[in-house]
Design a protein around this motif. Structure first.
Motif, mmCIF file in Angstrom:
data_model
loop_
_atom_site.group_PDB
_atom_site.id
_atom_site.type_symbol
_atom_site.label_atom_id
_atom_site.label_comp_id
_atom_site.label_asym_id
_atom_site.label_seq_id
_atom_site.Cartn_x
_atom_site.Cartn_y
_atom_site.Cartn_z
ATOM 1 N N GLY A 8 0.829 -1.208 0.000
ATOM 2 C CA GLY A 8 0.000 0.000 0.000
ATOM 3 C C GLY A 8 0.858 1.250 0.000
ATOM 4 O O GLY A 8 2.084 1.184 0.133
ATOM 5 N N PHE A 10 -0.067 4.065 2.087
ATOM 6 C CA PHE A 10 -0.102 4.475 3.499
ATOM 7 C C PHE A 10 0.301 5.944 3.665
ATOM 8 O O PHE A 10 1.047 6.301 4.571
ATOM 9 C CB PHE A 10 0.788 3.554 4.362
ATOM 10 N N HIS A 17 -5.671 2.233 7.822
ATOM 11 C CA HIS A 17 -4.349 1.633 7.587
ATOM 12 C C HIS A 17 -3.942 0.759 8.784
ATOM 13 O O HIS A 17 -3.500 -0.374 8.616
ATOM 14 C CB HIS A 17 -3.293 2.735 7.378
ATOM 15 N N ARG A 23 -5.071 -6.693 11.138
ATOM 16 C CA ARG A 23 -5.823 -7.879 10.694
ATOM 17 C C ARG A 23 -4.978 -8.758 9.787
ATOM 18 O O ARG A 23 -5.086 -9.981 9.811
ATOM 19 C CB ARG A 23 -7.120 -7.447 10.002
ATOM 20 N N GLY A 93 -6.614 -5.216 0.414
ATOM 21 C CA GLY A 93 -7.930 -4.667 0.738
ATOM 22 C C GLY A 93 -8.917 -5.113 -0.330
ATOM 23 O O GLY A 93 -8.515 -5.398 -1.470
ATOM 24 N N THR A 115 -11.930 -0.631 6.030
ATOM 25 C CA THR A 115 -12.636 0.065 7.108
ATOM 26 C C THR A 115 -13.519 1.135 6.459
ATOM 27 O O THR A 115 -13.026 1.918 5.640
ATOM 28 C CB THR A 115 -11.623 0.718 8.072
ATOM 29 N N SER A 119 -10.482 7.416 4.106
ATOM 30 C CA SER A 119 -9.413 7.192 3.126
ATOM 31 C C SER A 119 -8.511 8.413 3.108
ATOM 32 O O SER A 119 -8.921 9.514 3.517
ATOM 33 C CB SER A 119 -9.980 6.934 1.728
HETATM 34 N N1 CTP Z 1 -7.423 0.444 3.638
HETATM 35 C C1 CTP Z 1 -8.442 -0.091 4.451
HETATM 36 N N2 CTP Z 1 -9.466 0.716 4.867
HETATM 37 C C2 CTP Z 1 -9.513 2.013 4.493
HETATM 38 C C3 CTP Z 1 -8.489 2.580 3.679
HETATM 39 C C4 CTP Z 1 -7.453 1.748 3.266
HETATM 40 O O1 CTP Z 1 -8.424 -1.275 4.789
HETATM 41 N N3 CTP Z 1 -10.532 2.751 4.895
HETATM 42 C C5 CTP Z 1 -6.352 -0.440 3.179
HETATM 43 C C6 CTP Z 1 -6.337 -0.597 1.663
HETATM 44 O O2 CTP Z 1 -7.290 -1.570 1.251
HETATM 45 C C7 CTP Z 1 -4.911 -1.046 1.420
HETATM 46 C C8 CTP Z 1 -4.129 -0.314 2.529
HETATM 47 O O3 CTP Z 1 -5.098 0.117 3.492
HETATM 48 O O4 CTP Z 1 -4.806 -2.441 1.604
HETATM 49 C C9 CTP Z 1 -3.366 0.873 1.980
HETATM 50 O O5 CTP Z 1 -4.293 1.660 1.257
HETATM 51 P P1 CTP Z 1 -3.971 3.072 0.608
HETATM 52 O O6 CTP Z 1 -4.386 3.052 -0.826
HETATM 53 O O7 CTP Z 1 -2.597 3.487 0.915
HETATM 54 O O8 CTP Z 1 -4.969 4.008 1.463
HETATM 55 P P2 CTP Z 1 -6.265 4.813 1.064
HETATM 56 O O9 CTP Z 1 -6.744 5.515 2.267
HETATM 57 O O10 CTP Z 1 -7.243 3.903 0.355
HETATM 58 O O11 CTP Z 1 -5.652 5.866 0.039
HETATM 59 P P3 CTP Z 1 -6.308 6.691 -1.171
HETATM 60 O O12 CTP Z 1 -7.497 7.415 -0.661
HETATM 61 O O13 CTP Z 1 -5.200 7.621 -1.620
HETATM 62 O O14 CTP Z 1 -6.656 5.664 -2.248
#
Ligand code: CTP
Length: 130
Positions: A8, A10, A17, A23, A93, A115, A119
């Motif tokens: 990811g 992150f 994250h 998990r 994810g 989650t 994001s």
């Molecule tokens: N992830 C998650 N729950 C969230 C946001 C992210 O489980 N609400 C998980 C993603 O599925 C991935 C990891 O965290 O496995 C890293 O995701 P990343 O793309 O870096 O984070 P996002 O918040 O989804 O970033 P963006 O909004 O830029 O896409």
């Protein structure tokens, strides 16, 4: 010893994250995390992360759930990274659901529910609009 690997960006580290890493760790003994480089992100999301790659790597490495983190330089190298780090399980994810099933021949592929309602993109948008 069972190694779990996940990947990811992150950027702007948040609760979602932390939860996916905790998990993911439950699927094995050691958690290894590929943190995508700034260049990879520029290609993938057409923007540079707010936190630089060395800062993102440092944060991930400092977590209790994480045993080791490395730079993910290319999205196409997942197979090589899995083999190199001797991973038994790949966790992604569920935004990636089905996309990595072809790696089932070398490891278990597990998709975990994201989650809800958080994001990095949303956090940046909220801050921008205030
Ligand atoms: N992830 C998650 N729950 C969230 C946001 C992210 O489980 N609400 C998980 C993603 O599925 C991935 C990891 O965290 O496995 C890293 O995701 P990343 O793309 O870096 O984070 P996002 O918040 O989804 O970033 P963006 O909004 O830029 O896409």
């Amino acid at each position: 010893m069972k190694n779990v690997i996940t990947f990811g960006t992150f950027d702007v580290f948040h609760f979602g994250h932390a939860r996916i890493l905790e998990r993911a760790k439950e699927h094995g003994d050691r958690l290894i995390v590929g943190v995508s480089t700034d260049n990879l992100n520029l290609k993938k999301k057409s923007r540079r992360p707010l936190y630089k790659q060395n800062e993102r790597l440092h944060i991930i490495n400092s977590l209790k759930s994480v045993d080791m983190a490395f730079y993910e330089e290319s999205l196409e190298m997942k197979r090589e990274y899995i083999i190199q780090h001797n991973a038994h399980t790949l966790v992604m994810g569920d935004d990636w659901k089905g996309k990595f099933d072809h790696l089932n021949d070398i490891c278990d592929v597990v998709y975990l529910e994201r989650t809800p309602s958080i994001s990095t993109t949303e956090i940046i948008e909220i801050i921008r609009s205030q």
